[in-house]
Design an enzyme around this catalytic site. Structure first.
Site, PDB file in Angstrom:
ATOM      1  N   ASP A   1      -9.593   5.120  -2.445  1.00 16.19           N
ATOM      2  CA  ASP A   1      -8.538   5.519  -3.371  1.00 16.19           C
ATOM      3  C   ASP A   1      -9.185   6.034  -4.650  1.00 16.19           C
ATOM      4  O   ASP A   1     -10.408   6.170  -4.751  1.00 16.19           O
ATOM      5  CB  ASP A   1      -7.585   4.361  -3.641  1.00 16.19           C
ATOM      6  CG  ASP A   1      -8.232   3.229  -4.437  1.00 16.19           C
ATOM      7  OD1 ASP A   1      -9.468   3.254  -4.645  1.00 16.19           O
ATOM      8  OD2 ASP A   1      -7.504   2.312  -4.866  1.00 16.19           O
TER       9      ASP A   1
ATOM     10  N   GLU B   1       0.822  -1.210   0.000  1.00 21.59           N
ATOM     11  CA  GLU B   1       0.000   0.000   0.000  1.00 21.59           C
ATOM     12  C   GLU B   1       0.860   1.265   0.000  1.00 21.59           C
ATOM     13  O   GLU B   1       0.515   2.257  -0.646  1.00 21.59           O
ATOM     14  CB  GLU B   1      -0.956   0.008   1.191  1.00 21.59           C
ATOM     15  CG  GLU B   1      -2.087  -0.994   1.077  1.00 21.59           C
ATOM     16  CD  GLU B   1      -3.013  -0.739  -0.097  1.00 21.59           C
ATOM     17  OE1 GLU B   1      -3.065   0.417  -0.564  1.00 21.59           O
ATOM     18  OE2 GLU B   1      -3.667  -1.686  -0.555  1.00 21.59           O
TER      19      GLU B   1
ATOM     20  N   TYR C   1      -6.345   6.710   4.095  1.00 23.97           N
ATOM     21  CA  TYR C   1      -6.576   5.642   3.115  1.00 23.97           C
ATOM     22  C   TYR C   1      -5.765   4.404   3.448  1.00 23.97           C
ATOM     23  O   TYR C   1      -6.280   3.278   3.471  1.00 23.97           O
ATOM     24  CB  TYR C   1      -6.231   6.093   1.686  1.00 23.97           C
ATOM     25  CG  TYR C   1      -6.089   4.888   0.781  1.00 23.97           C
ATOM     26  CD1 TYR C   1      -7.219   4.216   0.331  1.00 23.97           C
ATOM     27  CD2 TYR C   1      -4.832   4.373   0.455  1.00 23.97           C
ATOM     28  CE1 TYR C   1      -7.107   3.061  -0.430  1.00 23.97           C
ATOM     29  CE2 TYR C   1      -4.712   3.229  -0.310  1.00 23.97           C
ATOM     30  CZ  TYR C   1      -5.853   2.576  -0.749  1.00 23.97           C
ATOM     31  OH  TYR C   1      -5.737   1.431  -1.488  1.00 23.97           O
TER      32      TYR C   1
END
Length: 353
Positions: free
Chosen positions: A140, A39, A122
């Site tokens: 996202d 990520e 996020y």
């Protein structure tokens, strides 16, 4: 069949095989380290680019404790090409926090993840959902686009984000929320694309307002972009008789923090004048202009660099500077813009000053 059931059925048949994911059909839980690493790497970077870097990182540093024990220079060097180097610095800092203060275990809550260096809303939500199957909603670009099209959201981005986040949260199921989050990411990457979305193949078409109207490509609406400003600077290519070139480390904070560079003037709105060139020169030597310029585009500005070259006088580099031969540049954490400088000098002055 409700929204989440349709999407998860599609995902079970079409999920992308990615190196940080558990193989399809496996009952094992995702590794939080791999989820976190992927990520961070995927922030403003494509999956195609990240695949190779992820494999190299995991082969070199297979867990968070190994990464924490690594030298920051090695991490920055391995990160070259991924851009946004603050992510690499925070990656290393976060690894040290997890390995040292948290005994090698990532927090198992969205709130706990949010306090880690480099982990924003996020990323915290993505790790919490994917690694721990918590019913949270990462938002996202892919998920923003899907939700904006589903509801034909009239507010343009970025102002629409709070509205889109609330709408996305309302879609997240209590069962398989991690798979649901990844399904939304995959749908946006493969079918609900920014351009030419494949609405006919989309499992969500029956409930998508934009698809029903035939206007999916119009969404999400976006506010007009401000022009990207241009900054200017001059790089000093200072070379010794033995061919070694002066390099220096940038400050740990700020743009390209901790990376290596060739000395330069500050990057400002105006081209440096003679006074600025003399003031910021690493040595008071005779400087000659190298033909050509280097252009590089950062997120918020375009950079144009001129290059001057000079022959160093005897003496050490001093401070945060050092000498390095061009054939050793590959071992340095040189950002792309500085590699462009080296290529320009190599092209224009293959034998140095």
């Amino acid at each position: 069949m409700n929204f989440s059931a349709r999407l998860l059925k599609w995902y079970d048949a079409n999920a992308r095989e990615l190196p940080w994911r558990v193989p399809r059909g496996s009952k094992a839980r995702p590794d939080p380290y791999k989820v976190w690493l992927s990520e961070i790497m995927l922030q403003q970077t494509t999956v195609a680019t990240v695949r190779g870097y992820f494999g190299d990182f995991v082969a070199r540093w297979p867990d968070v404790c190994a990464l924490a024990a690594a030298d920051l220079d090695d991490v920055l060097h391995a990160w070259q090409g991924l851009g946004y180097y603050a992510r690499a610095r925070n990656l290393h800092k976060c690894a040290r926090v997890v390995a040292g203060e948290l005994a090698g275990r990532f927090p198992e809550s969205e709130a706990g993840l949010l306090v880690l260096p480099g982990v924003g809303p996020y990323t915290a939500a993505a790790i919490a959902a994917i690694a721990y199957d918590l019913p949270v909603t990462p938002l996202d670009g892919n998920i923003e686009r899907i939700v904006a099209r589903l509801y034909r959201t009239a507010t343009p981005l970025p102002a629409a984000r709070p509205e889109l986040r609330a709408l996305a949260a309302g879609l997240t199921p209590s069962k398989r929320p991690g798979d649901f989050a990844q399904a939304m990411m995959d749908l946006g990457a493969t079918l609900c694309r920014p351009k030419a979305p494949d609405c006919d193949a989309c499992p969500l078409r029956p409930g998508c307002m934009a698809a029903q109207e035939g206007s999916a490509e119009r969404y999400p609406l976006r506010a007009a972009k401000k022009p990207r400003p241009t900054r200017h600077g001059v790089v000093y290519w200072l070379q010794r008789d033995d061919g070694a070139v002066m390099v220096r480390r940038r400050p740990d904070t700020g743009l390209l923090g901790g990376m290596m560079e060739f000395p330069s003037t500050p990057w400002t709105d105006l081209e440096p004048d003679a006074q600025a060139l003399a003031e910021h020169a690493p040595m008071p030597v005779r400087w000659r202009r190298v033909a050509g310029e280097v252009e590089h585009v950062f997120t918020h500005f375009r950079l144009v660099l001129g290059v001057v070259e000079g022959l160093a006088e005897p003496g050490g580099a001093g401070g945060n500077a050092r000498w390095c031969r061009p054939d050793e540049f590959g071992a340095l954490a040189l950002p792309t813009v500085m590699k462009k400088v080296a290529r320009l000098v190599s092209k224009m002055r293959p034998n140095g000053p």
